[in-house]
Design an enzyme around this catalytic site. Structure first.
Site, short mmCIF file in Angstrom:
data_model
loop_
_atom_site.label_atom_id
_atom_site.label_comp_id
_atom_site.label_asym_id
_atom_site.label_seq_id
_atom_site.Cartn_x
_atom_site.Cartn_y
_atom_site.Cartn_z
N ARG A 91 -7.14 2.34 10.66
CA ARG A 91 -6.83 0.92 10.84
C ARG A 91 -7.82 0.25 11.77
O ARG A 91 -7.68 -0.94 12.04
CB ARG A 91 -5.44 0.80 11.48
CG ARG A 91 -4.36 0.30 10.56
CD ARG A 91 -3.06 0.50 11.30
NE ARG A 91 -2.01 -0.38 10.87
CZ ARG A 91 -1.05 -0.03 10.00
NH1 ARG A 91 -1.07 1.14 9.44
NH2 ARG A 91 -0.09 -0.87 9.72
N ARG A 141 11.76 -6.96 2.86
CA ARG A 141 11.58 -5.52 2.65
C ARG A 141 12.76 -4.69 3.13
O ARG A 141 13.35 -4.96 4.17
CB ARG A 141 10.31 -5.07 3.38
CG ARG A 141 10.15 -3.56 3.40
CD ARG A 141 8.74 -3.12 3.55
NE ARG A 141 8.15 -3.46 4.83
CZ ARG A 141 6.87 -3.24 5.11
NH1 ARG A 141 6.08 -2.72 4.21
NH2 ARG A 141 6.40 -3.57 6.30
N LYS A 151 0.81 -1.22 0.00
CA LYS A 151 0.00 0.00 0.00
C LYS A 151 0.84 1.27 0.00
O LYS A 151 0.47 2.26 -0.63
CB LYS A 151 -1.03 0.01 1.14
CG LYS A 151 -0.46 -0.04 2.54
CD LYS A 151 -1.61 -0.10 3.54
CE LYS A 151 -1.16 -0.17 4.99
NZ LYS A 151 0.12 -0.85 5.29
N ARG A 159 13.35 -2.61 8.78
CA ARG A 159 12.62 -2.06 9.94
C ARG A 159 12.62 -3.03 11.11
O ARG A 159 12.50 -4.24 10.92
CB ARG A 159 11.16 -1.78 9.55
CG ARG A 159 10.97 -0.42 8.94
CD ARG A 159 9.62 -0.29 8.28
NE ARG A 159 8.52 -0.82 9.08
CZ ARG A 159 7.26 -0.84 8.65
NH1 ARG A 159 6.94 -0.37 7.48
NH2 ARG A 159 6.33 -1.33 9.43
N ARG A 196 1.46 -8.42 13.70
CA ARG A 196 0.88 -7.36 12.87
C ARG A 196 -0.20 -7.92 11.94
O ARG A 196 -1.22 -7.28 11.72
CB ARG A 196 1.98 -6.65 12.06
CG ARG A 196 2.75 -5.64 12.91
CD ARG A 196 4.09 -5.27 12.33
NE ARG A 196 4.01 -4.75 10.99
CZ ARG A 196 5.00 -4.83 10.10
NH1 ARG A 196 6.14 -5.40 10.43
NH2 ARG A 196 4.84 -4.34 8.90
P1 ADP Z 1 2.71 -1.88 7.98
O1 ADP Z 1 1.45 -1.47 7.28
O2 ADP Z 1 3.71 -2.48 7.06
O3 ADP Z 1 2.46 -2.72 9.18
P2 ADP Z 1 3.17 0.84 8.95
O4 ADP Z 1 4.43 1.54 8.65
O5 ADP Z 1 1.92 1.33 8.30
O6 ADP Z 1 3.47 -0.66 8.57
O7 ADP Z 1 2.94 0.82 10.55
C1 ADP Z 1 3.95 0.45 11.46
C2 ADP Z 1 3.40 0.50 12.88
O8 ADP Z 1 2.99 1.85 13.21
C3 ADP Z 1 2.14 -0.33 13.14
O9 ADP Z 1 2.46 -1.67 13.43
C4 ADP Z 1 1.55 0.40 14.35
O10 ADP Z 1 2.24 0.10 15.55
C5 ADP Z 1 1.83 1.85 14.03
N1 ADP Z 1 0.70 2.43 13.25
C6 ADP Z 1 0.73 2.86 11.97
N2 ADP Z 1 -0.47 3.31 11.57
C7 ADP Z 1 -1.31 3.17 12.63
C8 ADP Z 1 -2.69 3.45 12.87
N3 ADP Z 1 -3.47 3.97 11.91
N4 ADP Z 1 -3.18 3.18 14.10
C9 ADP Z 1 -2.43 2.67 15.06
N5 ADP Z 1 -1.13 2.36 14.91
C10 ADP Z 1 -0.56 2.61 13.72
#
Ligand code: ADP
Ligand code: ZN
Length: 223
Positions: free
Chosen positions: A91, A130, A16, A163, A174
């Site tokens: 989310r 990744r 995404k 990461r 996750r």
């Molecule tokens: P991915 O989609 O690959 O898991 P992201 O970079 O979008 O990675 O998110 C990494 C982390 O940041 C998530 O596992 C969470 O802890 C936090 N995070 C990101 N977006 C949100 C959100 N909308 N609500 C709550 N936590 C979030």
């Protein structure tokens, strides 16, 4: 041209972020990635970064209120007026409701929710290889989308790294959190008639061309 306020919805590893940045390049709008915003707060050692860290390291979600406030601050900046792609937000159904409230206050609304449905076996493969740029956050994959020079970002020359939360134990959590908390959003937005499924065959290399074609099909591109 229709104004594009979009949400990119997909599991961790669904692509995404790559897709969102391609759309932004095509439409000249901004990408709001909550993951990137949390990571830059973490790097800068802000109170928000410190609060988010423990959740991120476990692969848990940062609480809705904290996350929504961060997004609101970003959307109030002038460059968001031209349209935006939310990448990684909302989310949870709670976040979706907070988003509706804040957009209503701004006189805005979401036009479409782009959904990437990728099988779990594929997600694990994608996340485990990744690589992310420390400079511009662009993402690569060691086999599927390798950078031209190993360890170096094609876009900005920055250093590529893995990461912390891309290690296998955290990835499993996750994906579980995605299934329990985020997947219900597909039905939530489908009932509102906003879901647009993105074709799964989109390749990382072809993302830009593919997105240009799709955006033009949706009447989102000035030509
Ligand atoms: P991915 O989609 O690959 O898991 P992201 O970079 O979008 O990675 O998110 C990494 C982390 O940041 C998530 O596992 C969470 O802890 C936090 N995070 C990101 N977006 C949100 C959100 N909308 N609500 C709550 N936590 C979030
Ligand atoms: Zn870079």
């Amino acid at each position: 041209m229709k104004k594009a306020n979009l949400i990119m919805l997909g599991a961790p590893g669904s692509g995404k972020g790559t897709r969102a940045s391609a759309i932004c390049e095509v439409l000249g709008i901004i990408q709001v990635s909550t993951g990137d915003l949390f990571r830059s707060n973490l790097k800068a050692g802000t109170p928000l970064g410190k609060e988010a860290e423990s959740y991120m390291n476990k692969g848990e979600l940062v609480p809705d209120g904290v996350t929504a406030a961060m997004v609101k601050e970003r959307l109030l900046q002038p460059d968001a007026k031209g349209g935006f792609v939310l990448d990684g937000f909302p989310r949870t159904v709670g976040q979706a409701k907070l988003l509706e409230e804040m957009l209503a206050q701004m006189g805005e609304r979401i036009c479409a929710v782009l959904y990437l449905d990728v099988p779990e076996s594929e997600l694990v493969k994608r996340i485990s290889g990744r690589l992310v740029c420390r400079g511009c956050q662009a993402s690569f994959h060691k086999d599927y989308n390798p950078p031209k020079v190993a360890g170096v970002c094609d876009k900005c020359g920055g250093e590529l790294y893995t990461r912390d939360d891309d290690k296998p134990e955290t990835v499993k959590n996750r994906l579980k959190v995605f299934e329990q908390n985020t997947l219900p959003l597909v039905d939530y937005y489908r009932q509102k008639g906003l879901i647009v499924e993105l074709p799964p065959e989109l390749s990382p290399k072809g993302a830009l061309g593919d997105m240009r074609e799709l955006c033009s099909k949706w009447g989102l591109v000035r030509e």
